[in-house]
Design an enzyme around this catalytic site. Structure first.
Site, mmCIF file in Angstrom:
data_model
loop_
_atom_site.group_PDB
_atom_site.id
_atom_site.type_symbol
_atom_site.label_atom_id
_atom_site.label_comp_id
_atom_site.label_asym_id
_atom_site.label_seq_id
_atom_site.Cartn_x
_atom_site.Cartn_y
_atom_site.Cartn_z
ATOM 1 N N SER B 209 51.541 55.041 45.096
ATOM 2 C CA SER B 209 52.147 56.052 45.906
ATOM 3 C C SER B 209 52.169 57.625 45.357
ATOM 4 O O SER B 209 51.879 58.534 46.231
ATOM 5 C CB SER B 209 53.411 55.588 46.385
ATOM 6 O OG SER B 209 54.225 55.896 45.175
ATOM 7 N N ARG B 213 50.178 60.114 48.035
ATOM 8 C CA ARG B 213 51.039 61.066 48.702
ATOM 9 C C ARG B 213 50.654 62.456 48.460
ATOM 10 O O ARG B 213 50.480 62.960 49.484
ATOM 11 C CB ARG B 213 52.468 61.029 48.328
ATOM 12 C CG ARG B 213 53.515 61.790 48.773
ATOM 13 C CD ARG B 213 54.761 61.941 48.229
ATOM 14 N NE ARG B 213 55.476 60.639 48.360
ATOM 15 C CZ ARG B 213 55.548 59.756 47.169
ATOM 16 N NH1 ARG B 213 55.071 60.265 45.869
ATOM 17 N NH2 ARG B 213 56.235 58.775 47.192
ATOM 18 N N ASN B 217 48.720 64.451 51.580
ATOM 19 C CA ASN B 217 49.330 65.535 52.201
ATOM 20 C C ASN B 217 48.184 66.760 52.174
ATOM 21 O O ASN B 217 48.006 67.504 53.076
ATOM 22 C CB ASN B 217 50.579 66.053 51.510
ATOM 23 C CG ASN B 217 51.796 65.381 52.048
ATOM 24 O OD1 ASN B 217 52.111 65.929 52.847
ATOM 25 N ND2 ASN B 217 52.267 64.252 51.200
#
Lengths: 156, 281
Positions: B209, B213, B217
């Site tokens: 993660s 992440r 993004n």
């Protein structure tokens, strides 16, 4: 977008950068910051101490000034008292001296008076005799009447 | 762009393709010319652009901060030192508030992550076509300038963090302690396999993660920039596209900083967990 050798290389690169930062960057900057913090803290403490010292010194100076003023006032007071005392003493001395002079003068006067009286006493006999001779128109025997004359002279 | 007028799909694909150096199926090493060649290379390839930019920005970070560190003085600091100290203090406070164990590596690591990831994200704010066009003019076919839009980069960093997590877990808790943490939780001991599965997933989810992440993004942000460029094909929509790109860039300033911050904070949090020695078992 396959996972490739890039992944491993990136991991290694990352660790190398972290290691570099750990060894050659972080400690120096943190040390400088900590040291500055300490210096500033010490400076502030010193200034605070100096402020306290200054207040103390001012207090002490004020105290000393007050003491000096008190002392001066005391001295002046003493001086005034002393002056009054001295004037008083001088007056007394003068008075005493005057009395003494007066006494001396009086003694001299008395002496003079006595001396004059003695002189008069001596001459009174002569004068009285002369007067009596004139009145009696006769010579009186000085030797016979000497007692009488001396008595007369002593009564003067 | 190499060929005269690319289609929309070609344009986007071109922007999302890395400059790849690797081993061709025939055993020779070289740059890939097409997406097919890249796919054929499989694992044995290097995204030269991602690595190059990442290295360049990392070295920039190190050089800048090293210059400040070497001249760091406890006296009156200069401009660079002020700037660097602001960031260092920010990271130091952050780490001090999260990480209570004794480990001098954590704070420098958080600093490296924060600044490096921020710089890599910052490349996103350079108009999407400038550097690829320049590279194209210099004869380099593919050029992806934002390293954090490459999952290899973000997952590579996450992998390094994961390795450190395992290292410190075993160092602080011992092999048995670490295994116990994975096996005897959250259910009783006789359900150890189930526990191991659950805790294993939890453990693996952390680096995954963490890397995804950041990648997600930045990739999404980059994609929006690329899509907005497509508006430039019409004279009527070009000003709107420009305006939208500007607006997105302003918003993106927040995102790139936030993502760099989140990556750094989560790394510290994960490593703090690795150091935590539970008292109840």
């Amino acid at each position: 977008m396959n996972l490739t050798l890039t992944l491993i290389l990136q991991s290694v690169t990352f660790l190398v950068f972290v290691w570099f930062c750990w060894k050659f960057i972080w400690p120096f900057i943190i040390d400088a910051m900590r040291e500055r913090q300490k210096t500033i803290a010490e400076g502030l403490a010193a200034s605070e101490r100096a402020e306290k010292d200054l207040a103390l010194a001012q207090q002490r100076a004020a105290d000393q000034l007050k003491d000096a003023k008190d002392e001066a006032r005391q001295i002046i007071e003493q001086a005034r008292l002393r002056a009054i005392q001295m004037i008083e003493e001088a007056k007394n001395d003068a008075r005493a001296e005057g009395e003494r002079q007066k006494e001396v003068a009086r003694a001299e006067i008395d002496q003079e008076v006595n001396r004059a009286k003695e002189a008069l006493r001596g001459q009174v006999a002569t004068l009285a005799v002369a007067g009596a001779e004139r009145i009696l128109k006769a010579s009186v025997d000085r030797g016979r009447h000497a007692d009488l004359l001396n008595k007369l002279a002593a009564e003067l | 762009m190499a060929s005269g007028n690319p289609t929309t799909g070609e344009y986007i694909a071109h922007h999302l393709t890395n400059l790849t150096y690797g081993r061709h199926p025939d055993g020779t090493w070289g740059f890939a010319e097409t997406q097919e060649q890249i796919n054929a290379m499989g694992f044995w390839s290097i995204n030269v652009d991602s690595m190059g930019w990442a290295l360049l920005l990392g070295v920039t970070f190190c050089a800048l901060f090293y210059a400040a560190a070497r001249k760091a003085t406890a006296g009156v600091p200069g401009g660079l030192q002020n700037f660097v100290e602001t960031i260092v203090e920010f990271v130091d406070d952050l780490v001090a508030s999260i990480f209570t164990h004794k480990n001098t590596l954590i704070a420098p690591m958080a600093l490296t992550i924060f600044v490096w990831v921020f710089l890599m994200n910052l490349m996103d704010l350079i108009p999407v076509d400038w550097i690829p066009m320049l590279a194209s003019a210099l004869g380099v076919h593919y050029m992806k300038v934002v390293p954090t839009t490459d999952p290899n980069v973000t997952l590579g960093m996450a992998l390094a963090v994961f390795v450190l997590m395992l290292y410190y877990s075993i160092k602080c808790k011992g092999v048995g302690g670490f295994f116990g943490e994975l096996a005897f939780h959250p259910f009783p001991k006789w359900l150890a396999p189930l526990n191991l599965f659950l805790e294993g997933v939890t453990l693996l989810a952390k680096p995954l993660s963490l890397g995804l992440r950041l990648f997600g993004n930045m990739y999404a942000g980059e994609m929006i920039f690329i899509l907005l460029v497509l508006l430039y094909t019409s004279w009527f929509w070009a000003p709107v596209g420009g305006l939208l790109q500007w607006g997105w860039a302003v918003f993106h300033v927040l995102i790139i900083t936030l993502q760099a911050f989140i990556f750094a904070v989560l790394t510290v949090v994960y490593l703090a967990q690795a150091h935590d020695v539970p008292e109840d078992h």
